[in-house]
Design a protein around this motif. Structure first.
Motif, PDB file in Angstrom:
ATOM      1  N   LEU A 189       0.828  -1.201   0.000  1.00 35.35           N
ATOM      2  CA  LEU A 189       0.000   0.000   0.000  1.00 35.35           C
ATOM      3  C   LEU A 189       0.863   1.252   0.000  1.00 35.35           C
ATOM      4  O   LEU A 189       0.588   2.214  -0.710  1.00 35.35           O
ATOM      5  CB  LEU A 189      -0.905   0.012   1.233  1.00 35.35           C
ATOM      6  CG  LEU A 189      -2.306  -0.591   1.081  1.00 35.35           C
ATOM      7  CD1 LEU A 189      -3.090  -0.416   2.363  1.00 35.35           C
ATOM      8  CD2 LEU A 189      -3.044   0.041  -0.085  1.00 35.35           C
ATOM      9  N   LEU A 190       1.907   1.234   0.855  1.00 33.59           N
ATOM     10  CA  LEU A 190       2.794   2.398   0.934  1.00 33.59           C
ATOM     11  C   LEU A 190       3.476   2.640  -0.400  1.00 33.59           C
ATOM     12  O   LEU A 190       3.587   3.775  -0.871  1.00 33.59           O
ATOM     13  CB  LEU A 190       3.844   2.183   2.027  1.00 33.59           C
ATOM     14  CG  LEU A 190       3.300   2.292   3.447  1.00 33.59           C
ATOM     15  CD1 LEU A 190       4.362   1.870   4.459  1.00 33.59           C
ATOM     16  CD2 LEU A 190       2.825   3.712   3.728  1.00 33.59           C
ATOM     17  N   ALA A 191       3.895   1.550  -1.024  1.00 37.43           N
ATOM     18  CA  ALA A 191       4.553   1.663  -2.330  1.00 37.43           C
ATOM     19  C   ALA A 191       3.581   2.232  -3.340  1.00 37.43           C
ATOM     20  O   ALA A 191       3.913   3.131  -4.121  1.00 37.43           O
ATOM     21  CB  ALA A 191       5.041   0.280  -2.777  1.00 37.43           C
ATOM     22  N   LYS A 192       2.345   1.707  -3.301  1.00 37.84           N
ATOM     23  CA  LYS A 192       1.312   2.163  -4.224  1.00 37.84           C
ATOM     24  C   LYS A 192       1.093   3.663  -4.037  1.00 37.84           C
ATOM     25  O   LYS A 192       0.943   4.417  -4.998  1.00 37.84           O
ATOM     26  CB  LYS A 192       0.019   1.399  -3.918  1.00 37.84           C
ATOM     27  CG  LYS A 192      -1.048   1.578  -4.937  1.00 37.84           C
ATOM     28  CD  LYS A 192      -0.781   0.713  -6.157  1.00 37.84           C
ATOM     29  CE  LYS A 192      -1.505   1.309  -7.359  1.00 37.84           C
ATOM     30  NZ  LYS A 192      -1.041   0.684  -8.601  1.00 37.84           N
ATOM     31  N   PHE A 193       1.113   4.083  -2.765  1.00 38.86           N
ATOM     32  CA  PHE A 193       0.848   5.486  -2.476  1.00 38.86           C
ATOM     33  C   PHE A 193       1.921   6.373  -3.086  1.00 38.86           C
ATOM     34  O   PHE A 193       1.629   7.341  -3.773  1.00 38.86           O
ATOM     35  CB  PHE A 193       0.765   5.723  -0.968  1.00 38.86           C
ATOM     36  CG  PHE A 193       0.450   7.151  -0.623  1.00 38.86           C
ATOM     37  CD1 PHE A 193      -0.851   7.607  -0.646  1.00 38.86           C
ATOM     38  CD2 PHE A 193       1.462   8.057  -0.301  1.00 38.86           C
ATOM     39  CE1 PHE A 193      -1.146   8.915  -0.352  1.00 38.86           C
ATOM     40  CE2 PHE A 193       1.172   9.377  -0.014  1.00 38.86           C
ATOM     41  CZ  PHE A 193      -0.140   9.802  -0.037  1.00 38.86           C
ATOM     42  N   SER A 194       3.181   6.021  -2.857  1.00 40.10           N
ATOM     43  CA  SER A 194       4.239   6.915  -3.363  1.00 40.10           C
ATOM     44  C   SER A 194       4.296   6.871  -4.884  1.00 40.10           C
ATOM     45  O   SER A 194       4.576   7.869  -5.535  1.00 40.10           O
ATOM     46  CB  SER A 194       5.597   6.567  -2.735  1.00 40.10           C
ATOM     47  OG  SER A 194       5.821   5.197  -2.814  1.00 40.10           O
ATOM     48  N   GLN A 195       3.935   5.713  -5.439  1.00 42.56           N
ATOM     49  CA  GLN A 195       3.921   5.602  -6.903  1.00 42.56           C
ATOM     50  C   GLN A 195       2.821   6.473  -7.499  1.00 42.56           C
ATOM     51  O   GLN A 195       3.052   7.219  -8.452  1.00 42.56           O
ATOM     52  CB  GLN A 195       3.707   4.123  -7.261  1.00 42.56           C
ATOM     53  CG  GLN A 195       3.603   3.853  -8.752  1.00 42.56           C
ATOM     54  CD  GLN A 195       2.879   2.528  -8.981  1.00 42.56           C
ATOM     55  OE1 GLN A 195       2.970   1.604  -8.166  1.00 42.56           O
ATOM     56  NE2 GLN A 195       2.152   2.433 -10.078  1.00 42.56           N
ATOM     57  N   SER A 196       1.614   6.417  -6.909  1.00 41.57           N
ATOM     58  CA  SER A 196       0.482   7.148  -7.487  1.00 41.57           C
ATOM     59  C   SER A 196       0.552   8.638  -7.202  1.00 41.57           C
ATOM     60  O   SER A 196       0.087   9.444  -7.977  1.00 41.57           O
ATOM     61  CB  SER A 196      -0.842   6.616  -6.928  1.00 41.57           C
ATOM     62  OG  SER A 196      -0.886   5.232  -7.059  1.00 41.57           O
ATOM     63  N   SER A 197       1.107   8.986  -6.052  1.00 41.05           N
ATOM     64  CA  SER A 197       1.053  10.390  -5.651  1.00 41.05           C
ATOM     65  C   SER A 197       2.385  11.086  -5.835  1.00 41.05           C
ATOM     66  O   SER A 197       2.455  12.305  -5.796  1.00 41.05           O
ATOM     67  CB  SER A 197       0.645  10.492  -4.188  1.00 41.05           C
ATOM     68  OG  SER A 197       1.703  10.014  -3.369  1.00 41.05           O
ATOM     69  N   GLY A 198       3.420  10.296  -6.014  1.00 40.41           N
ATOM     70  CA  GLY A 198       4.752  10.889  -6.103  1.00 40.41           C
ATOM     71  C   GLY A 198       5.243  11.421  -4.784  1.00 40.41           C
ATOM     72  O   GLY A 198       6.125  12.269  -4.728  1.00 40.41           O
ATOM     73  N   GLN A 199       4.650  10.953  -3.683  1.00 38.13           N
ATOM     74  CA  GLN A 199       5.061  11.422  -2.355  1.00 38.13           C
ATOM     75  C   GLN A 199       5.158  10.252  -1.392  1.00 38.13           C
ATOM     76  O   GLN A 199       4.663   9.177  -1.652  1.00 38.13           O
ATOM     77  CB  GLN A 199       4.019  12.393  -1.783  1.00 38.13           C
ATOM     78  CG  GLN A 199       3.859  13.652  -2.583  1.00 38.13           C
ATOM     79  CD  GLN A 199       2.737  14.501  -2.005  1.00 38.13           C
ATOM     80  OE1 GLN A 199       2.235  14.220  -0.917  1.00 38.13           O
ATOM     81  NE2 GLN A 199       2.361  15.533  -2.724  1.00 38.13           N
TER      82      GLN A 199
END
Ligand SMILES: Nc1ncnc2c1ncn2[C@@H]1O[C@H](COP(=O)(O)OP(=O)(O)O)[C@@H](O)[C@H]1O
Ligand SMILES: [Mg+2]
Lengths: 264, 324
Positions: A244-254
């Motif tokens: 999930l964390l990886a998905k978050f930084s990938q989708s949001s760039g943060q």
């Protein structure tokens, strides 16, 4: 059961404080869906809930509950379709009223309030049974003022009040965030069992990624007023916090901005 | 001398019940709806004015009382509309209606006062027949309390109570809180105007200033009653309302006593207002300075400060070393 089409909301438009809280939210929930919602602080999770509940009018877009457009209905009329539990245990119950009076108010959600007596003896019996299911000893305290209850007890009561008349949609906004871990776990279990038993359609905001993964059949992630990730079924079951964390930084760039989510 | 004092007691009781009825109106807004409604200073006079006009025009007593009540209800409706539909803060809404009523009351009476002498008209209550007046007032108060007990126990009445207890919860449970607030204000000011109609008969006239400071008297009755007898009521709504009326009686008995002792009656309003301030402030001050949580917080803060001082001393030494 719920349809959001390109829902937009800007707070304080035209001022330096203007905040585009919802920037085109699209969501379709089938009957019986139990969606968990995660996202950083200020992502717009509560704002989505409030848009559905009609706390204020949205700027544009369509909101349908059970096929009916509700954009022009005020909050108290939409309440007919919705059960709501808030983060603050104080918000969902009336402290100066008795437990049974709170339940009687909730039992009339979506109904016409008449000059009949506010609570019947048949109801009192029913409330006692329902409270017993919570397993908090409240069934023997029907006439106690709600202000005497603990935060966890109040949230459990609010949950019962929200589902007493089966809502088309149950909105839970971080409803365990203000509770200690043990109580939070208990209220969450209660939430699960009520949703399952009554086959409710529900949306649950949580800052706890593990909870978001463990509960419900679908998970969405929000960021800056948009839904940036939406999984369900087997794919959701297979999720991990790391993924999930990886998905978050990938989708949001943060990086995911909530410490609480990582710690818990 | 003392005989005079005791002779004045029945008058104090009669006034206490009349103003106690008004205080029940105040109780509905202040305690149940959690709104400080300043309409009452005007609506009590409206009730008196309407009653006086109808009586002097030879209309029957029942009509005068009903019309006075309805006039007060309209005043409450106006405040309610200001507050809910027009979004004006409750206090300001009440003040606006109060100002409007000042003009309206002058128009109704055709002047600053209108007398209804008991000698000329067949009044329900009169200063000269205190025993009868007190019995009639008691009946009024008890019937009113019975009706309110029923009303606030109904589904709709409960939704008014819920609105005052938790606005957020009420909307979430489908209560039209604008409607409940308006009905609460209407009911309250109807009762206040009814008491105005009684007061005007007792005084033998309606005067434009008769409601001045009424809110203070009403709050005083509510607060005195609750402070002295609140513990008796448990959860019983009817008892709570009875206690409000008793609070009104005590207020007037004290008022009488103070005047009898030769104190300057000009200072009475101020004294009452200051007393109310103390009573209203008490729970806040208690929470802030004397509750267990507050004491613990203070302790924690002190310890924190101590620890911080130690830290900064240490840090100071260390940085000193580094520099060296
Ligand atoms: N009633 C409001 N007035 C102004 N700004 C608001 C209001 N509600 C939310 N916001 C802003 O909208 C953004 C999203 O808030 P919210 O939906 O509460 O975030 P979260 O995802 O943490 O629940 C935040 O920047 C917040 O400050
Ligand atoms: Mg939030």
């Amino acid at each position: 059961m719920l349809e959001l089409i390109d829902v937009k909301k800007t707070f304080n438009p035209g001022t330096i404080n203007a905040k585009k809280a919802l920037q085109g939210v699209n969501l379709h929930l089938n009957p019986g869906d139990f969606v968990t919602i995660i996202g950083g602080n200020g992502a717009g999770k509560s704002t989505v809930m409030n848009a559905i509940a009609g706390v204020w009018p949205i700027d544009s877009g369509i909101i349908r509950i059970d096929g009916k457009e509700v954009m022009s209905l005020p909050e108290y009329k939409r309440a007919k379709y919705l059960g709501r539990v808030f983060q603050d245990p104080m918000m969902g119950t009336a402290a100066t009223m008795e437990i049974q009076e709170n339940l009687a108010i909730a039992a009339r959600r979506g109904k016409h309030r008449t000059l009949r007596w506010g609570i019947s003896s048949a109801e009192k019996k029913k409330f006692r049974e329902q409270l017993a299911i919570l397993n908090l000893g409240l069934e023997d305290r029907l006439t106690a003022k709600v202000g005497l209850l603990s935060g966890g007890q109040r949230q459990a009561l609010t949950l019962l009040m929200a589902t007493l008349n089966e809502p088309k949609l149950l909105l839970l906004d971080e409803h365990t965030a203000a509770l200690d871990p043990k109580t939070a776990k208990k209220v969450l279990e209660l939430t699960d069992s009520i949703i399952q038993e009554k086959k409710l359609t529900a949306m649950m905001v949580t800052h706890n990624m593990k909870d978001a993964i463990a509960h419900g059949n679908r998970l969405i992630m929000m960021h800056e007023g948009k839904i940036i990730f939406d999984v369900s079924g087997e794919e959701k079951k297979a999720l991990t916090v790391e993924a999930l964390l990886a998905k978050f930084s990938q989708s949001s760039g943060q990086e995911f901005a909530s410490d609480r989510a990582l710690l818990s | 001398m003392l005989g005079d004092y005791f002779n004045s007691l029945p008058a104090a009781v009669a006034q206490g019940i009349m103003w106690g009825i008004m205080a029940i109106g105040v109780y509905i807004t202040y305690k149940i709806l959690d709104i400080a409604d300043l309409t009452v200073d005007g609506s009590i006079c409206t009730g008196g004015a309407v009653c006086a006009v109808l009586i002097t025009n030879g209309q029957p007593m029942w009509l005068a009382l009903v019309a006075a009540t309805v006039a007060g209800m309209l005043a409450g409706l106006l405040t309610g509309v200001f507050h809910t539909f027009m979004g004006i803060p409750a206090i300001l809404s009440g003040i606006l209606t109060q100002l409007i009523l000042w003009s309206v009351n002058l128009k109704i009476m055709g002047g600053a006062n209108l007398s209804v002498p008991a000698a000329r008209y067949n009044l329900l209550i009169a200063r000269l027949d205190l025993n009868r007046s007190i019995i009639i007032l008691e009946i009024f108060a008890l019937v009113l309390i019975a009706v309110l007990y029923w009303f606030f126990g109904t589904e709709f009445g409960a939704s008014i109570r819920a609105t005052g207890a938790n606005l957020n919860m009420s909307s979430a449970q489908g209560i039209n809180t604008s409607l409940t607030k308006i009905i609460g204000l209407v009911l309250s000011n109807g009762i206040v105007a009814l008491s105005g109609a009684l007061v005007c008969q007792y005084n033998g006239s309606a005067t434009i200033t008769m409601g001045q400071g009424a809110i203070v008297t009403g709050l005083a009755a509510v607060i005195i009653g609750e402070a002295l007898f609140g513990w008796l009521c448990r959860n019983n709504f009817a008892l709570k309302l009875i206690v409000v009326v008793i609070g009104g009686i005590i207020y007037w008995v004290v008022y009488n006593t103070v005047i009898f002792m030769g104190l300057d009656s000009n200072l009475l309003r101020m004294t009452a207002a200051l007393l109310i301030a103390v009573f209203l402030a008490a729970p806040h001050l208690k929470n802030k300075y004397f509750s267990n949580a507050a004491i613990a917080e203070k302790k924690a803060l002190k310890e924190q400060q101590k620890a911080a001082k130690k830290e900064s001393k240490k840090a100071g030494k260390n940085s000193g070393k580094e520099v060296a």
